[in-house]
Design an enzyme around this catalytic site. Sequence first.
Site, PDB file in Angstrom:
ATOM      1  N   GLY A  72       0.863  -1.328  -0.182  1.00 47.38           N
ATOM      2  CA  GLY A  72       0.154   0.068   0.072  1.00 47.38           C
ATOM      3  C   GLY A  72       0.697   1.324   0.000  1.00 47.38           C
ATOM      4  CG  ASN A 152      -4.319   4.277   9.522  1.00 48.92           C
ATOM      5  OD1 ASN A 152      -4.875   5.551   8.887  1.00 48.92           O
ATOM      6  ND2 ASN A 152      -3.303   4.232   9.935  1.00 48.92           N
ATOM      7  CD  GLN A 180      -6.559   0.042   8.006  1.00 49.59           C
ATOM      8  OE1 GLN A 180      -7.168  -1.003   8.266  1.00 49.59           O
ATOM      9  NE2 GLN A 180      -5.229   0.056   8.145  1.00 49.59           N
ATOM     10  CB  SER A 200      -2.210  -2.799   1.512  1.00 47.39           C
ATOM     11  OG  SER A 200      -1.506  -3.485   1.989  1.00 47.39           O
ATOM     12  N   GLY A 201      -2.750  -5.984   0.136  1.00 41.10           N
ATOM     13  CA  GLY A 201      -2.962  -7.186   0.460  1.00 41.10           C
ATOM     14  C   GLY A 201      -3.298  -7.833   2.033  1.00 41.10           C
ATOM     15  CG  HIS A 202      -0.488  -6.386   5.116  1.00 40.28           C
ATOM     16  ND1 HIS A 202      -0.284  -6.063   6.425  1.00 40.28           N
ATOM     17  CD2 HIS A 202      -0.179  -5.392   4.347  1.00 40.28           C
ATOM     18  CE1 HIS A 202       0.168  -4.774   6.363  1.00 40.28           C
ATOM     19  NE2 HIS A 202       0.064  -4.293   5.220  1.00 40.28           N
ATOM     20  CB  THR A 238      10.276 -10.570 -11.605  1.00 36.37           C
ATOM     21  OG1 THR A 238      11.455 -10.399 -12.659  1.00 36.37           O
ATOM     22  CG2 THR A 238       9.725 -11.903 -12.096  1.00 36.37           C
ATOM     23  CB  CYS A 326       3.422   2.870  10.771  1.00 34.36           C
ATOM     24  SG  CYS A 326       2.475   1.932   9.768  1.00 34.36           S
TER      25      CYS A 326
HETATM   26  N1  PLP Z   1      -2.345   3.493   3.932  1.00 30.26           N
HETATM   27  C1  PLP Z   1      -3.082   3.218   5.231  1.00 30.26           C
HETATM   28  C2  PLP Z   1      -4.283   3.996   5.429  1.00 30.26           C
HETATM   29  C3  PLP Z   1      -2.618   1.987   5.981  1.00 30.26           C
HETATM   30  O1  PLP Z   1      -3.462   1.766   7.064  1.00 30.26           O
HETATM   31  C4  PLP Z   1      -1.480   1.311   5.682  1.00 30.26           C
HETATM   32  C5  PLP Z   1      -1.252   0.463   6.612  1.00 30.26           C
HETATM   33  O2  PLP Z   1      -1.096   0.625   7.792  1.00 30.26           O
HETATM   34  C6  PLP Z   1      -0.777   1.683   4.439  1.00 30.26           C
HETATM   35  C7  PLP Z   1      -1.256   2.876   3.868  1.00 30.26           C
HETATM   36  C8  PLP Z   1       0.621   1.025   4.032  1.00 30.26           C
HETATM   37  O3  PLP Z   1       0.125   0.018   3.550  1.00 30.26           O
HETATM   38  P1  PLP Z   1       1.286  -1.173   3.458  1.00 30.26           P
HETATM   39  O4  PLP Z   1       1.614  -1.709   4.779  1.00 30.26           O
HETATM   40  O5  PLP Z   1       0.994  -2.337   2.443  1.00 30.26           O
HETATM   41  O6  PLP Z   1       2.740  -0.511   2.935  1.00 30.26           O
END
Ligand code: PLP
Length: 393
Positions: A72, A152, A180, A200-202, A238, A326
């Site tokens: 993301g 988030n 999110q 974002s995948g996770h 790749t 983060c």
């Molecule tokens: N944007 C938001 C709102 C998020 O909550 C996050 C991750 O916590 C990100 C971006 C970043 O995503 P990634 O962890 O895949 O880099």
Amino acid sequence: MERLVYLDNAATTPVRGEVLEAMLPYFREKFGNASSVYSLGRESKKALEEARETIASYFGAKKDEIFFTSCGSESDNWAIRGIAYANKNKGKHIITTSIEHHAVLHTCQQLEKEGFEVTYLPVDKYGVVELETLKNAVKDDTILITVMMANNEIGTIEPIKEIGAFAKEKGIVFHTDAVQAAGHIKIDVNDMNIDLMSVSGHKLGAQKGVGVLYIRKGTRIERFMQGGAQERNMRAGTENIPAIVGLAKAVEISCSSVEEENERLTALRDKLIDGILEKIPYSHLNGHRTQRLPGNCNISFDFVEGESILMLLDMKGICASSGSACTSGSLDPSHVLLATGLKHEQAHGSIRFTLGYQNTEEDVEAVLKELPPIIERLRSMSPLYDEFMKKGE
Ligand code: PLP
């Protein structure tokens, strides 16, 4: 050791079983490079294009508007820099909000150092961006509006459709960080007038380290990584086929059941919020009561430190967060909570529980049982609480 009660799904989610199953063949027998011409490579290429098609279909996009990235954060970086650099002759002004993820905020701050001008919009006490404030911030040289779909930390859902309609009317490119929101609320890029969107995948049951940037056809944007001609010559590297196949599966599962799951999680979330507010005095909900992500519960507890609550919850097998993953680890209070008007000490005493597909009523009950004595114990050791109680007498 007690059962693990994982309530930090905004930080990351466990990979769904079906997602892992879909990925496994692409590590083993189907390991080819999607750029190779022989059949093993062509098989990977086919999986790549099918994944693109699946993801596009769930967001109302066209297949060739979906670009795979490594996360993301990369999608946010690419969207903002890519638009800024490609349109700098048209203008150098960007509008964003003060509650964005650091992937957006730090990218904007970097662009300021490079001569761009950025407006960081304030939010109201619920974390909502006001449309009028945004409209007033537009200048003749505004080239990009970037506003997150859902926050988030506090889960507030922004009026994306209205912002998108306004940006379209003004001819300004509109990017939204939907990291999110994707898979948790319904998204249609056309209905919402979105030009670029990060996923974002996770955060939706796929693995870490894979993402998507949706780019509306015709948008003027610079390529992101230099190198090979992958992703229609826009993003070199790749392709991570197992991760991409898994992401498509996760999008398919979460988006096809988004309404039922939304309803289920909203009920669990509200039970958690109401239960905490009822059982624990001097606790306050952060974010909007209803205009919020179905799985988000963020609460401030007066007179206590979030970090201490987290440690005691952890001892009971409960995982939560005291801000965004983060930023935890740093002692700075959350920029999001401060932007909603909280004082430093209130921001420090906040806890985020985020529910996901694997959570049940039992998990909510575990928090409602374990949390009140934890807060009581911490307050009994708090000089601030002591002082407050004495004053009250
Ligand atoms: N944007 C938001 C709102 C998020 O909550 C996050 C991750 O916590 C990100 C971006 C970043 O995503 P990634 O962890 O895949 O880099």
